[in-house]
Write a protein that holds these residues in place. Sequence first.
Motif, mmCIF file in Angstrom:
data_model
loop_
_atom_site.group_PDB
_atom_site.id
_atom_site.type_symbol
_atom_site.label_atom_id
_atom_site.label_comp_id
_atom_site.label_asym_id
_atom_site.label_seq_id
_atom_site.Cartn_x
_atom_site.Cartn_y
_atom_site.Cartn_z
ATOM 1 N N PRO A 179 0.969 -1.081 -0.392
ATOM 2 C CA PRO A 179 0.014 -0.055 -0.313
ATOM 3 C C PRO A 179 1.161 1.151 -0.132
ATOM 4 N N GLU A 180 0.755 2.095 -0.139
ATOM 5 C CA GLU A 180 0.790 3.868 -0.658
ATOM 6 C C GLU A 180 1.417 4.022 1.285
ATOM 7 N N GLY A 181 3.001 4.519 0.652
ATOM 8 C CA GLY A 181 2.940 4.853 2.248
ATOM 9 C C GLY A 181 3.262 3.774 3.602
ATOM 10 N N ALA A 182 3.133 2.111 2.342
ATOM 11 C CA ALA A 182 3.734 1.182 3.863
ATOM 12 C C ALA A 182 5.261 1.103 3.747
ATOM 13 N N ASP A 183 5.749 0.705 5.216
ATOM 14 C CA ASP A 183 7.547 0.586 5.537
ATOM 15 C C ASP A 183 8.130 -0.250 4.054
ATOM 16 N N ASP A 246 3.499 -17.745 3.761
ATOM 17 C CA ASP A 246 1.930 -17.367 3.819
ATOM 18 C C ASP A 246 2.260 -15.446 4.007
ATOM 19 N N VAL A 247 1.571 -15.066 2.607
ATOM 20 C CA VAL A 247 2.149 -13.479 2.196
ATOM 21 C C VAL A 247 -0.097 -13.290 2.377
ATOM 22 N N PRO A 248 0.092 -12.207 3.314
ATOM 23 C CA PRO A 248 -1.433 -11.833 2.964
ATOM 24 C C PRO A 248 -1.585 -11.089 2.327
ATOM 25 N N VAL A 249 -2.961 -10.585 1.802
ATOM 26 C CA VAL A 249 -3.474 -9.377 0.352
ATOM 27 C C VAL A 249 -4.593 -9.185 0.622
ATOM 28 N N VAL A 250 -5.279 -8.356 -0.099
ATOM 29 C CA VAL A 250 -6.826 -7.444 -0.427
ATOM 30 C C VAL A 250 -6.273 -7.435 -1.629
ATOM 31 N N GLN A 251 -7.821 -7.269 -1.948
ATOM 32 C CA GLN A 251 -8.417 -6.609 -2.834
ATOM 33 C C GLN A 251 -8.758 -4.916 -2.586
ATOM 34 N N ALA A 252 -8.327 -4.057 -3.036
ATOM 35 C CA ALA A 252 -8.722 -3.203 -3.344
ATOM 36 C C ALA A 252 -8.406 -2.090 -4.441
ATOM 37 N N ALA A 253 -9.731 -0.894 -4.386
ATOM 38 C CA ALA A 253 -9.373 -0.260 -6.102
ATOM 39 C C ALA A 253 -9.383 -0.956 -7.048
ATOM 40 N N GLY A 254 -9.876 -2.533 -6.934
ATOM 41 C CA GLY A 254 -9.562 -3.181 -8.281
ATOM 42 C C GLY A 254 -7.989 -3.793 -8.556
ATOM 43 N N ARG A 255 -7.163 -4.098 -7.596
ATOM 44 C CA ARG A 255 -6.593 -4.583 -7.865
ATOM 45 C C ARG A 255 -6.116 -5.762 -6.616
ATOM 46 N N ILE A 257 -2.792 -6.153 -3.359
ATOM 47 C CA ILE A 257 -2.448 -5.172 -3.067
ATOM 48 C C ILE A 257 -1.617 -5.991 -1.623
ATOM 49 N N VAL A 258 -0.544 -6.164 -1.256
ATOM 50 C CA VAL A 258 -0.273 -6.920 -0.246
ATOM 51 C C VAL A 258 -0.242 -6.203 1.306
ATOM 52 N N THR A 259 -0.816 -6.691 2.075
ATOM 53 C CA THR A 259 -1.160 -6.217 3.260
ATOM 54 C C THR A 259 -0.310 -6.091 4.359
ATOM 55 N N GLY A 260 0.504 -6.405 4.561
ATOM 56 C CA GLY A 260 1.768 -6.670 5.677
ATOM 57 C C GLY A 260 2.426 -7.804 5.844
ATOM 58 N N PRO A 261 3.509 -7.596 6.588
ATOM 59 C CA PRO A 261 4.185 -9.139 6.630
ATOM 60 C C PRO A 261 3.918 -10.241 6.710
ATOM 61 N N PRO A 262 4.922 -11.482 5.704
ATOM 62 C CA PRO A 262 4.159 -12.521 5.721
ATOM 63 C C PRO A 262 4.490 -12.906 7.258
ATOM 64 N N GLY A 263 4.593 -14.688 6.709
ATOM 65 C CA GLY A 263 5.062 -15.245 7.836
ATOM 66 C C GLY A 263 5.559 -16.719 7.153
ATOM 67 N N LEU A 264 7.129 -16.943 7.660
ATOM 68 C CA LEU A 264 7.791 -18.207 7.117
ATOM 69 C C LEU A 264 7.195 -19.615 8.121
ATOM 70 N N VAL A 265 7.006 -20.244 6.709
ATOM 71 C CA VAL A 265 6.492 -22.018 7.462
ATOM 72 C C VAL A 265 7.062 -23.193 6.642
#
Length: 386
Positions: A179-183, A246-255, A257-265
Motif C-alpha cells: 500500500p502507498e506509504g507502507a514501510d 504465507d503472504v496476506p493480500v487484499v483486494q482494493a480499488a480494483g487490484r 496488494i499485500v497488506t503486511g509482513p508475511p510468515g515463514l512456514v
Amino acid sequence: MTLGPTVRRIIGLPDAEDWEQRRAKRGKPKRGQHPASGGPSAAVNPWETAAQQLKEQRPAPASASVPAALAATPAPGPAPQPAAPWVTLDERSGSAFARRLGRGVLWTLVGAFALLGAKSVLLPKQTPAPAQSAAPAQAGPAYPAGEAQAVAARYARAYLSWDEAVPETRAAALAAVLPEGADTKTGWDGKGKQDVLAVEAGTVTPAAQKQARVRVDVLVRAAPAAPPKKGAPAAPVLPASWVGLDVPVVQAAGRVIVTGPPGLVGIPAAGPKAPELTIPEADVAFGEQTAETVQKFFAAYADGGDVEAVTAPGASVPPLPAGVSLVEVASWTADKGSGPDRTGTALVTWRTGGAQLEQTYRVELTRVTSADAQRWQVAALHGGTA
C-alpha cells in the motif's frame, strides 16, 4: 217398499237412473244464467251451484193428483254429488308426512350446496406448493486468484532478496506491491545478502473483507559472508533450500496488494501416502505386435528427430530438444481392449546432461489402413501414468 225394475215397467214408471237424469236436466241452468235466478252472471260460484243441486235432489211432497201407488213409492235415493274441486287430506296421514320430509331433505341439500359454493368462492382451497430444493445462495464474484498469486510471488521474491550494499533495490521492488506509504524495509535490519533462485505460487485461501492468504514456495540461497581479513579463504557456498511463505493480500480499488509482513512456514519433507491405483489388464499379444512401432517412434522422438513418418495422420507430437538421446525402451505394455484405437504404457531411458533418466509415458496408438496394408501408428503421447 222399493219397486223392482219389472214392476216399474208394468206400471209405466221410469227407471231410477232415468228419473235422476231427467231431474238433472230440468235443474241444469242454461249457459250464462245464474243457477238460482236464471239470469246472466259474470261468474259461477261452485258452492251456490252445489247447494242448488242438493235442493233439487230432495224428494217432492206427494200430491193429491198422484195415484196412491205412486204416492206410496219411496223417493229415489239422492243422486251422487259432483266431485269437489279439491280433496282435503288429513295432516296426520302418511302422504303428508312423506311430502314434508321430502321437502325438508330437498331444502337441506340446497342449503348445503349453497354453503359449499360460498366457501369455495370466499375461501379457495390452498394447494400446497411442491417441495423445492433450497435455492443456492448467490455467490459473489470469484476471488481473483490468478492476480493474487502473481502479486504474492513478486512480493516473495523481493521480500527474501536483500543485499546490504544496495538496499534501495529491495525497497523499490516491495513498493510496487505494498500500500502507498507502507514501510519498504518490512522488518529487514539492512544487513547480509541472499538470492532467490525460484518462486512457486500455490493455494489461495480467501478470507473476510476481500482478504486472502497465498502460499508461496521460494528457493533461496544465502551468499557467503565476506572474509574478515584479506588473504583469508572465502567462505563456502551455502546450498539452496526451499522455504514456504504465507503472504496476506487484499483486494482494493480494483487490484490486489499485500497488506503486511508475511510468515515463514515449513515445507513437508515428504508427500502423503499414495492411494491404491488400479493397473489396467495387459494384452500380451497386442503388446508384442506393436513393440517395434513404439521403439521406432521413441528413436525418432529423441534428439529432435523427425516423428511425422512414425505418427498417424493429423497427430501433433513435437520432438524433444537437442542433447537428449534414447538409451532404450525398457518396457512396453499394451492395455487390454479392442477397436482401432489402443493405449499402452512405455518405460523409456534417456541420456541427457551426462546422466541417464528413466521416464514413463502413456502412448495412444491408432490403426491406419491403406489400399494394400494396415499398420499401427502413434496418435498421441503423454508423460506419466495417468
